[in-house]
Design a protein around this motif. Structure first.
Motif, PDB file in Angstrom:
ATOM      1  N   ALA A 188      15.649  32.564  -1.946  1.00  0.00           N
ATOM      2  CA  ALA A 188      15.928  31.450  -1.192  1.00  0.00           C
ATOM      3  C   ALA A 188      17.030  31.798  -1.077  1.00  0.00           C
ATOM      4  CB  ALA A 188      15.882  30.329  -2.800  1.00  0.00           C
ATOM      5  N   GLY A 189      17.763  32.459  -1.760  1.00  0.00           N
ATOM      6  CA  GLY A 189      19.069  33.176  -1.189  1.00  0.00           C
ATOM      7  C   GLY A 189      18.712  33.381   0.086  1.00  0.00           C
ATOM      8  N   VAL A 190      17.923  33.959   0.986  1.00  0.00           N
ATOM      9  CA  VAL A 190      18.233  34.915   1.905  1.00  0.00           C
ATOM     10  C   VAL A 190      18.057  34.214   2.832  1.00  0.00           C
ATOM     11  CG1 VAL A 190      16.901  36.153   3.470  1.00  0.00           C
ATOM     12  CG2 VAL A 190      17.858  36.840   1.155  1.00  0.00           C
ATOM     13  N   MET A 191      16.903  32.755   2.559  1.00  0.00           N
ATOM     14  CA  MET A 191      17.047  31.719   3.136  1.00  0.00           C
ATOM     15  C   MET A 191      17.855  30.825   3.193  1.00  0.00           C
ATOM     16  SD  MET A 191      14.161  28.425   2.909  1.00  0.00           S
ATOM     17  CE  MET A 191      14.573  27.283   2.226  1.00  0.00           C
ATOM     18  N   LEU A 232      18.164  36.147  13.954  1.00  0.00           N
ATOM     19  CA  LEU A 232      18.748  36.574  12.307  1.00  0.00           C
ATOM     20  C   LEU A 232      18.290  35.563  11.826  1.00  0.00           C
ATOM     21  CD1 LEU A 232      19.362  39.005  11.110  1.00  0.00           C
ATOM     22  CD2 LEU A 232      21.522  38.407  11.254  1.00  0.00           C
ATOM     23  N   GLY A 233      19.132  33.848  12.148  1.00  0.00           N
ATOM     24  CA  GLY A 233      18.630  32.594  11.588  1.00  0.00           C
ATOM     25  C   GLY A 233      17.507  32.065  10.857  1.00  0.00           C
ATOM     26  N   LEU A 234      17.064  32.109  12.626  1.00  0.00           N
ATOM     27  CA  LEU A 234      15.418  32.395  12.180  1.00  0.00           C
ATOM     28  C   LEU A 234      14.650  33.079  11.200  1.00  0.00           C
ATOM     29  CD1 LEU A 234      14.670  30.744  15.249  1.00  0.00           C
ATOM     30  CD2 LEU A 234      14.142  29.312  13.042  1.00  0.00           C
ATOM     31  N   LEU A 235      14.288  34.093  11.969  1.00  0.00           N
ATOM     32  CA  LEU A 235      14.139  34.333  10.544  1.00  0.00           C
ATOM     33  C   LEU A 235      13.961  35.042   9.462  1.00  0.00           C
ATOM     34  CD1 LEU A 235      13.931  38.211  13.287  1.00  0.00           C
ATOM     35  CD2 LEU A 235      12.020  37.003  12.235  1.00  0.00           C
ATOM     36  N   VAL A 239      12.163  33.848   6.579  1.00  0.00           N
ATOM     37  CA  VAL A 239      11.209  34.675   4.528  1.00  0.00           C
ATOM     38  C   VAL A 239      11.326  33.734   3.522  1.00  0.00           C
ATOM     39  CG1 VAL A 239      12.621  36.041   2.854  1.00  0.00           C
ATOM     40  CG2 VAL A 239      12.522  36.666   5.706  1.00  0.00           C
ATOM     41  N   GLY A 240      11.906  32.886   3.399  1.00  0.00           N
ATOM     42  CA  GLY A 240      11.828  31.462   2.675  1.00  0.00           C
ATOM     43  C   GLY A 240      10.061  31.436   2.628  1.00  0.00           C
ATOM     44  N   LEU A 241      10.172  30.758   4.078  1.00  0.00           N
ATOM     45  CA  LEU A 241       9.021  29.379   3.971  1.00  0.00           C
ATOM     46  C   LEU A 241       7.359  31.058   3.898  1.00  0.00           C
ATOM     47  CD1 LEU A 241      10.323  27.659   7.012  1.00  0.00           C
ATOM     48  CD2 LEU A 241       9.444  27.296   5.009  1.00  0.00           C
ATOM     49  N   ALA A 242       7.969  32.086   4.353  1.00  0.00           N
ATOM     50  CA  ALA A 242       6.722  33.003   4.480  1.00  0.00           C
ATOM     51  C   ALA A 242       6.624  33.340   3.246  1.00  0.00           C
ATOM     52  CB  ALA A 242       6.806  33.988   4.899  1.00  0.00           C
ATOM     53  N   PHE A 243       7.598  33.455   1.702  1.00  0.00           N
ATOM     54  CA  PHE A 243       7.056  33.300   0.447  1.00  0.00           C
ATOM     55  C   PHE A 243       6.711  32.577  -0.782  1.00  0.00           C
ATOM     56  CE2 PHE A 243       8.497  32.366  -3.105  1.00  0.00           C
ATOM     57  CZ  PHE A 243       8.861  34.048  -4.128  1.00  0.00           C
TER      58      PHE A 243
ATOM     59  N   GLY B  51      26.217  32.815   1.453  1.00  0.00           N
ATOM     60  CA  GLY B  51      25.912  31.162   1.894  1.00  0.00           C
ATOM     61  C   GLY B  51      27.049  30.117   1.872  1.00  0.00           C
ATOM     62  N   THR B  52      27.387  30.261   0.791  1.00  0.00           N
ATOM     63  CA  THR B  52      28.649  29.007   0.557  1.00  0.00           C
ATOM     64  C   THR B  52      29.390  29.527   1.054  1.00  0.00           C
ATOM     65  OG1 THR B  52      27.729  29.213  -1.911  1.00  0.00           O
ATOM     66  CG2 THR B  52      28.996  27.599  -1.375  1.00  0.00           C
ATOM     67  N   VAL B  53      30.274  30.352   1.346  1.00  0.00           N
ATOM     68  CA  VAL B  53      31.271  31.564   1.691  1.00  0.00           C
ATOM     69  C   VAL B  53      30.847  30.845   3.535  1.00  0.00           C
ATOM     70  CG1 VAL B  53      32.207  32.935   3.174  1.00  0.00           C
ATOM     71  CG2 VAL B  53      32.356  32.518   0.011  1.00  0.00           C
ATOM     72  N   ASN B  54      30.250  30.999   4.002  1.00  0.00           N
ATOM     73  CA  ASN B  54      29.831  30.520   5.409  1.00  0.00           C
ATOM     74  C   ASN B  54      29.975  29.254   6.002  1.00  0.00           C
ATOM     75  OD1 ASN B  54      29.360  33.188   6.109  1.00  0.00           O
ATOM     76  ND2 ASN B  54      27.316  32.964   6.693  1.00  0.00           N
ATOM     77  N   LEU B  55      28.916  28.577   4.758  1.00  0.00           N
ATOM     78  CA  LEU B  55      28.964  27.020   4.500  1.00  0.00           C
ATOM     79  C   LEU B  55      30.090  26.047   4.807  1.00  0.00           C
ATOM     80  CD1 LEU B  55      25.841  26.404   2.697  1.00  0.00           C
ATOM     81  CD2 LEU B  55      26.468  25.820   5.716  1.00  0.00           C
ATOM     82  N   VAL B  56      30.904  26.646   3.680  1.00  0.00           N
ATOM     83  CA  VAL B  56      31.972  25.555   3.485  1.00  0.00           C
ATOM     84  C   VAL B  56      33.624  26.149   5.159  1.00  0.00           C
ATOM     85  CG1 VAL B  56      34.757  25.991   2.135  1.00  0.00           C
ATOM     86  CG2 VAL B  56      32.317  26.264   1.201  1.00  0.00           C
ATOM     87  N   ALA B  57      33.758  27.883   5.199  1.00  0.00           N
ATOM     88  CA  ALA B  57      34.157  27.867   6.467  1.00  0.00           C
ATOM     89  C   ALA B  57      33.740  27.255   7.873  1.00  0.00           C
ATOM     90  CB  ALA B  57      34.665  29.695   6.630  1.00  0.00           C
ATOM     91  N   MET B  58      32.345  27.618   7.546  1.00  0.00           N
ATOM     92  CA  MET B  58      32.567  26.872   9.248  1.00  0.00           C
ATOM     93  C   MET B  58      32.515  24.765   9.205  1.00  0.00           C
ATOM     94  SD  MET B  58      28.732  28.030   9.200  1.00  0.00           S
ATOM     95  CE  MET B  58      28.194  29.950  10.169  1.00  0.00           C
ATOM     96  N   SER B  59      32.871  24.573   7.962  1.00  0.00           N
ATOM     97  CA  SER B  59      33.082  23.269   8.458  1.00  0.00           C
ATOM     98  C   SER B  59      34.725  22.604   7.919  1.00  0.00           C
ATOM     99  CB  SER B  59      31.580  22.083   7.251  1.00  0.00           C
ATOM    100  OG  SER B  59      31.691  22.559   5.945  1.00  0.00           O
ATOM    101  N   SER B  60      34.978  23.717   7.945  1.00  0.00           N
ATOM    102  CA  SER B  60      36.789  23.211   6.846  1.00  0.00           C
ATOM    103  C   SER B  60      37.572  22.817   8.542  1.00  0.00           C
ATOM    104  CB  SER B  60      37.638  24.325   6.772  1.00  0.00           C
ATOM    105  OG  SER B  60      38.408  24.297   6.569  1.00  0.00           O
TER     106      SER B  60
END
Lengths: 594, 115
Positions: A188-191, A232-235, A239-243, B51-60
């Protein structure tokens, strides 16, 4: 933009969305009632089963009653209704899967009532966790926004980690839960990280908006600069979906979790949980590739008005996905750059944009075509590897649940095949792509019955024998012939032999491959079906031909409930194997609106 | 609408994304290297925070070059924090059951199921 106007719009939107979200609301209410019943009437041991069954059945009825309304939608310029400001997307395919989830749950709760697990004092908790997980699957089935994709995955995932470790007295159960929770949380984190990359490069979290941005990238050099991040984002998202789908190479948890946890939990994890991941994959793909790339159909005002009045929908306001309303002000306020302004959500606009995108294609094809080809290739590879690995690894297994675990990995591969075909044909032949999606929906529907039957067999045999080793079932036919016949039918159907439903499912899946020209995948699927013959048949052979041990010979016959349950499942496989047409017509109607 | 601090920050988006990617890689390394269940959980939290850092920065609205609509990322980040808490609660409860069976939270000892 006036604040009161916004609030008014939000209120109307929330009210309308809640009407369509009623089945999930009923499941929520059932969960609350279950928790209360545990507190107020702790001595009523069977009460939770009845509560859960009635609640899920009510949800099923509410979902089925929505069908006439959704069946009308394709006649309008818009094929879906956006719910909750565009976070969810209600359409026929989502409803098909939600009906499957609720229908499965009703049968599953009946089955739980017949086995000796969960222990009586914990039934309430078990059912609450199960229903919470179903709620997550429903969110997955209608997700149209990356936030909902993640929320749905986690809402379905976290309760199932706990379900896997539900038998606290068994050491293996704790180990299974640890492995499941760690792999699940990590994927989930990687996703999530992959989602942020996708969202950042496409400038939106809303899947159709992302798809439109992608289609609007007409400049090949701009696309080339962003392509690595996109890939990279799609892959990472996959990962999450394949899990969740237990596709190879993210399948490590499957055999261990299925062996360590109860067969009932396996029956849930291998069936609806996977179906949820599959519909989520379809949602993500359809969003990114442009769900609206269809020919506009003419509305029938009278019919729509009749349907709309039943759902309190103003007949003149066509159902549109409403994220634009929310984002328009914010983005326009921030910078006056016209490029950042959100795209309007009407079908006409999207087709106009698609056509401009197709005109300016480079020799490689438009970005959306490239993404479609890339996604199709990745899904096809996942399907081929899962299928082959699952079937080969199932050979040496002595434990029935472990064998079924590898069998579900293989079936994840078969399930992915029509999706790969659909994604490959999405931009070029939308009608055939929808046929392929209908094939995958049909496969899922039939697979739910087959695999519930297989895991129910394990649970019943475990209750009778205290063993899950296949060799201990030798000569079972002399003790309980009717049960053995039912098990044999289920196994034959899992192989995909005619005239059983498993054959129809596999045939439709393979047919979609011929349409898309994925011949290599077709060959791999066919070879795998032949391989799988042996290990499924070995179970039947041990039960029918081998001489029974003394322990088996002295066994009393199985309870009537278990035999009836399996016989009904096996009979429904037989009936569906012959009369598959109505189910497939329904699936085609469901996929037709995508 | 004129934001009072709109031009105060000159830090470009890429700087935030770099922090996010460092967090992500640290999290992955932590997950692979640690054998202790709690250590692995910490690694997972780091990945979620990336992921959180990315999101917050991207929409700030204060970061130059951010691409997401304002508030989308922030709301998403709040949900991720919530999910991380729920996940940690479930994982810790599971760790307790595991400890009950093995008297350790070292994941290498969990080899009864060979997969």
């Amino acid at each position: 933009m006036n604040l009161l106007h916004w609030i008014g719009q939000l209120e109307g939107d929330a009210y309308r969305s809640l009407r369509l979200f009623a089945p999930e609301g009923l499941v929520c209410a059932t969960m609350l009632l279950l928790l209360l019943s545990r507190m107020l009437l702790p001595s009523r041991r069977r009460l939770p089963y009845w509560l859960a069954f009635v609640g899920v059945f009510a949800a099923l009825a509410a979902a089925v009653m929505q069908w006439p309304f959704f069946a009308l939608l394709p006649q309008l310029p818009h094929t879906a209704v956006g719910g909750f400001t565009g976070l969810l997307r209600f359409d026929t395919l989502g409803l098909f899967f939600r009906i499957l989830f609720f229908g499965f749950s009703a049968v599953f709760i009946l089955f739980l009532g017949m086995t000796r697990l969960p222990p009586d004092e914990d039934v309430g908790e078990f059912l609450v966790l199960y229903l919470a997980s179903i709620l997550g699957l429903c969110v997955m089935a209608s997700a149209d926004h990356l936030l909902m994709v993640l929320l749905g995955m986690e809402m379905a995932g976290v309760p199932s980690y706990i379900l896997a470790g539900f038998i606290k007295s068994r050491r293996a159960s704790g180990e299974a839960a640890v492995k499941f929770a760690l792999f699940g949380a990590a994927s989930a984190g990687v996703m999530l990280y992959g989602m942020t990359l996708l969202a950042g490069s496409l400038g939106s979290l809303h899947l159709p908006t992302m798809g439109m941005r992608l289609a609007a990238w007409t400049d090949p050099s701009a696309f080339a600069a962003r392509a690595p991040v996109l890939v990279l984002g799609l892959l990472m998202l996959l990962v999450g979906l394949a899990f969740k789908l237990s596709a190879v190479p993210f399948h490590f948890w499957v055999p261990d979790v299925f062996e360590g946890s109860a067969a009932e939990v396996g029956a849930y994890l291998s069936t609806v949980s996977k179906a949820g991941a599959l519909i989520l994959l379809i949602r993500v793909a359809s969003g990114l590739l442009g769900a609206d790339a269809t020919i506009p159909r003419l509305p029938d005002p009278a019919q729509f008005a009749a349907a709309a009045s039943r759902f309190d929908m103003p007949a003149d306001s066509r159902p549109v996905i409403r994220e634009g309303v929310i984002q328009a002000g914010a983005a326009a306020d921030r910078n006056g750059d016209p490029n950042v302004r959100p795209v309007a959500f009407a079908r006409q606009d999207s087709t106009a944009e698609h056509s401009t995108a197709e005109h300016s294609t480079s020799e490689l094809g438009s970005p959306a075509q490239l993404v479609s080809r890339f996604l199709a290739a990745v899904i096809a590879v996942l399907a081929a590897v899962s299928c082959t690995f699952g079937n080969l690894a199932a050979y040496g297994q002595r434990n029935f649940k472990r064998l079924l675990a590898y069998s579900t990995i293989a079936h994840a591969g078969y399930m992915l095949m029509p999706v790969a075909a659909a994604v490959a044909m999405w931009r070029t032949q939308p009608e055939l792509a929808r046929w392929a999606l209908a094939a995958s929906a049909l496969y899922v529907a039939i697979y739910l019955i087959m695999n519930l039957g297989a895991f129910a067999t394990t649970a019943f045999l475990r209750d009778a024998f205290q063993s899950e080793t296949i060799d201990d079932f030798a000569g079972w036919i002399r003790v309980s012939p009717s049960l053995t016949v039912a098990v044999a039918v289920i196994m034959f159907s899992l192989i995909g032999l005619p005239p059983l439903a498993g054959f129809v499912a596999k045939f439709a899946a393979f047919a979609s491959l011929t349409y898309s020209g994925l011949w290599a995948l077709l060959v791999i699927g066919a070879v795998n079906t032949a391989i799988s013959l042996f290990y499924y048949l070995r179970v039947v052979k041990v039960m029918v031909l081998d001489a029974p041990s003394e322990a088996v010979a002295a066994m009393p016959p199985m309870g009537k409930g278990a035999v009836t349950f399996l016989a009904v499942l096996a009979a429904s496989l037989l009936v569906l194997g012959v009369l598959w047409q109505p189910l497939f017509t329904w699936a085609k109607a469901a996929a037709g609106a995508l | 609408m004129e934001l009072p601090l709109a031009h105060a920050s000159q830090i470009p988006l890429i700087a935030y994304l770099l922090v996010g990617s460092v967090l992500f890689v640290t999290g992955i390394t932590c997950m692979i290297a640690k054998r202790n269940l709690i250590g692995i959980l910490i690694g997972i939290e780091l990945i979620l925070n990336a992921g959180t850092v990315n999101l917050v920065a991207m929409s700030s609205p204060f970061v130059a070059g951010s691409g997401l609509p304002a508030l989308d990322g922030q709301v998403f980040a709040l949900f991720v924090i919530l999910l991380a808490a729920a996940e940690a609660a479930a994982a810790l409860a599971i760790a307790l059951t595991y400890y009950g069976g093995y008297a350790t939270i070292d994941v290498d000892h969990g080899d009864r199921l060979n997969g």
